[in-house]
Scaffold this active site. Structure first.
Site, PDB file in Angstrom:
ATOM      1  N   LYS A  76       6.640   0.830   5.972  1.00 64.41           N
ATOM      2  CA  LYS A  76       6.650  -0.248   4.820  1.00 64.41           C
ATOM      3  C   LYS A  76       5.372  -0.684   4.237  1.00 64.41           C
ATOM      4  CE  LYS A  76       5.130  -4.341   4.164  1.00 64.41           C
ATOM      5  NZ  LYS A  76       4.989  -5.061   3.034  1.00 64.41           N
ATOM      6  N   GLY A  93      -2.993  -2.539   9.378  1.00 66.25           N
ATOM      7  CA  GLY A  93      -3.553  -3.820   8.595  1.00 66.25           C
ATOM      8  C   GLY A  93      -5.603  -4.855   9.377  1.00 66.25           C
ATOM      9  N   GLU A  98      -6.003 -10.118  12.339  1.00 68.25           N
ATOM     10  CA  GLU A  98      -5.054 -11.618  12.169  1.00 68.25           C
ATOM     11  C   GLU A  98      -4.031 -11.327  11.786  1.00 68.25           C
ATOM     12  OE1 GLU A  98      -5.930 -13.233   7.511  1.00 68.25           O
ATOM     13  OE2 GLU A  98      -5.102 -15.100   8.627  1.00 68.25           O
ATOM     14  N   GLY A 129      -2.440  -8.312  12.721  1.00 69.39           N
ATOM     15  CA  GLY A 129      -2.232  -7.601  13.556  1.00 69.39           C
ATOM     16  C   GLY A 129      -2.003  -8.491  14.918  1.00 69.39           C
ATOM     17  N   GLU A 156      -3.427  -0.726  14.372  1.00 69.49           N
ATOM     18  CA  GLU A 156      -5.230  -0.152  13.830  1.00 69.49           C
ATOM     19  C   GLU A 156      -5.430  -1.573  12.494  1.00 69.49           C
ATOM     20  OE1 GLU A 156      -6.869   2.506  14.120  1.00 69.49           O
ATOM     21  OE2 GLU A 156      -4.371   3.703  15.666  1.00 69.49           O
ATOM     22  N   CYS A 189     -11.451   0.322   7.029  1.00 71.62           N
ATOM     23  CA  CYS A 189     -11.798  -0.243   7.783  1.00 71.62           C
ATOM     24  C   CYS A 189     -12.716  -0.220   8.377  1.00 71.62           C
ATOM     25  CB  CYS A 189     -10.258  -0.460   8.752  1.00 71.62           C
ATOM     26  SG  CYS A 189     -10.061   1.278   9.088  1.00 71.62           S
ATOM     27  N   GLU A 216     -15.414  -9.142   9.156  1.00 70.51           N
ATOM     28  CA  GLU A 216     -15.200  -8.051   7.881  1.00 70.51           C
ATOM     29  C   GLU A 216     -14.806  -8.473   6.518  1.00 70.51           C
ATOM     30  OE1 GLU A 216     -11.296  -6.610   8.210  1.00 70.51           O
ATOM     31  OE2 GLU A 216     -12.079  -4.260   8.742  1.00 70.51           O
TER      32      GLU A 216
END
Ligand code: NAD
Length: 457
Positions: free
Chosen positions: A132, A186, A189, A191, A208, A242, A343
């Protein structure tokens, strides 16, 4: 989901030998290479990524990674272990098998590479996939899967794609009882939610997630190299990566010069249309993302950091349609402040002075994240010493962003669980099965005595 399950349980792919999987992945590489320009253009239009980046970095890198995973597909599933003599002589080995049906979810940044990083190692090791992409940049993923389907090289059901928002399509995949493994890239939060949802059926999970990587300039850094390197580290794809170097820790002896040169150089970056070859920094992915970054810029000001360049939207008619934002640098930032801890995922750099190397290492590690970092120095021994003390999955010395398909990539702390790429990344898509072959011929060599008492000979 049913197609992937059926292809795994009843189809040939999990049992196809590695050399044949390698041949198919190499053939897909050749087909995709012919479409490289088209894919680069699509990636730029879809993700607002400067065309120089998609043409010279994203698509070639993704294809390079595909050919490396094709080579890795040949790795033998057999791993010998020492012969064992307890309780009797036995031959032991590990047989690496595919995990099963893998649900793979990716973010909108680096979309084409991200799709390759997910799909290629899963296929190389014999898994089947339901993939997805993000609703914000799904087009190169759709093109990739379509090209693979049209090639007719994979058995039916091995590779599947679903579109849709994370809260519906993503959650559905993560909760689905037929899924054996979730590979998620992603935000930290989301994750967290993925990990909690996967607990329902104890799925294997690799995550990740986000980062807040530090670029550390030691006093002897080659500044002609380091200034541009730090800017590449943070403003590549407008900071929406990231592993971006969003904190820059600078030794006091060179601090004033570094701050001045970073600001001068940044002011010259060309902000513009991602389809123009001259563009250094394109727009952000969405208006909502720009607003989020602007909120952080306001917080930086409120918390007393010194804005030395950027900080607002560029002016001019050409910038009105897109979510453009000036590359922004704050100096004299406190490492405990919000803009140094959270982040931002946008073109914002926090420059922080330090006095000793110990202090720089402590500040770099004082973060909930642990994805990557960079050290700039002419003294390789000193740089390696700092690299080894950083609690992150990757450290570049005198560079940034270089992802190597043969090296593991992933995060310490809240930057994730598991690794992608390299042998470690491939191993995440396999179950290591121990096979024990007992060679003891005599009954009295067995340890079955508590259950079955040996009969008189
Ligand atoms: P995001 O977490 O919002 O979304 C990522 C993906 O998850 C999307 O496909 C989304 O549709 C899906 N999703 C959303 N909610 C879900 C749910 N409840 N269950 C399952 N799936 C769900 O991230 P984003 O904004 O697309 O991307 C930016 C983030 O990704 C940043 O935090 C960045 O650091 C991180 N990132 C990490 C890496 C890495 O390798 N560590 C690489 C790229 C991006």
């Amino acid at each position: 989901m049913a197609a992937a399950r059926n292809a795994f349980d009843n189809g040939p792919w999990p049992h196809t030998p590695g050399y044949e999987r390698a041949r198919i992945l190499h053939a897909l590489h050749t087909i995709l290479e012919e479409r490289a320009f088209e894919l680069a253009e699509l990636e730029s239009r879809d993700g607002a990524v400067p065309i120089r980046k998609t043409s010279y970095v994203d698509i070639p890198l993704g294809l390079h990674m595909l050919s490396c995973f094709a080579e890795m597909a040949r790795a033998s599933p057999y791993e010998p272990l020492h012969w064992n003599d307890f309780p009797s002589m036995s031959w032991n080995f590990v047989w690496r098998e595919p995990v099963g049906v893998c649900a793979q979810i990716i973010p909108w940044n680096y979309a084409f590479c991200m799709a390759i990083w997910k799909i290629a190692p899963a296929l190389a090791t014999g898994n089947t996939v339901v993939f997805k992409p993000s609703s914000l940049a799904p087009l190169t993923s759709i093109a990739l899967v379509r090209i693979i389907h049209e090639s007719g090289l994979l058995p039916k059901g091995v590779l599947n794609l679903v579109n849709g928002p994370g809260a519906e399509a993503g959650e559905y995949l993560v909760n689905h009882p037929q899924v054996d493994k979730v590979a998620f890239t992603g935000s930290t939060e989301v994750g967290r939610k993925v990990m909690a949802a996967a607990a329902g059926t104890i799925k294997k999970v690799t995550l990740e997630l986000g980062g807040k990587s530090a670029s550390i300039l030691l006093p002897d850094a080659d500044l002609d190299l380091a200034i541009d390197g730090v800017l590449f580290g943070v403003f590549h794809h407008a900071g929406q990566l990231c592993e971006s170097g969003t904190r820059c820790l600078v030794h006091r002896s060179i601090y004033d010069e570094v701050v001045r040169r970073l600001a001068e150089r940044t002011a010259k970056l060309r902000i513009g249309d991602p389809m123009e070859l001259e563009t250094d920094v394109g727009p952000l992915i969405s208006h909502a993302q720009r607003e989020k970054v602007e909120r952080y810029i306001a917080i930086g000001r409120q918390e007393g950091a010194k804005l030395i360049v950027g900080g607002s939207r560029p002016e001019g008619a050409q910038y009105e349609a897109g979510p453009y934002l000036q590359p922004t640098i704050f100096a004299d930032v406190d490492n405990r402040s919000t803009i140094a801890q959270e982040e931002i995922f946008g073109p914002v750099l926090a420059v922080i002075p330090y006095n000793t190397t110990n202090e720089a290492v402590a500040m770099a590690n004082d973060s909930p994240y642990g994805l990557a970092g960079a050290v700039w120095s002419r003294d390789l021994r000193a740089a390696i010493d700092v690299a080894r003390r950083l609690r992150t999955g990757t450290v570049w010395i005198n560079d940034h962003h270089i992802l190597n398909p043969r090296a593991p990539f992933g995060g310490y702390k809240q930057s994730g669980i598991g690794r992608e790429m390299g042998r470690a990344g491939l191993a995440e898509y396999t179950e290591p099965k121990h096979i024990h072959v007992d060679l003891g011929a005599r009954r009295d060599e067995r340890i079955w005595w508590d259950v079955v008492v040996p009969t008189e000979q």
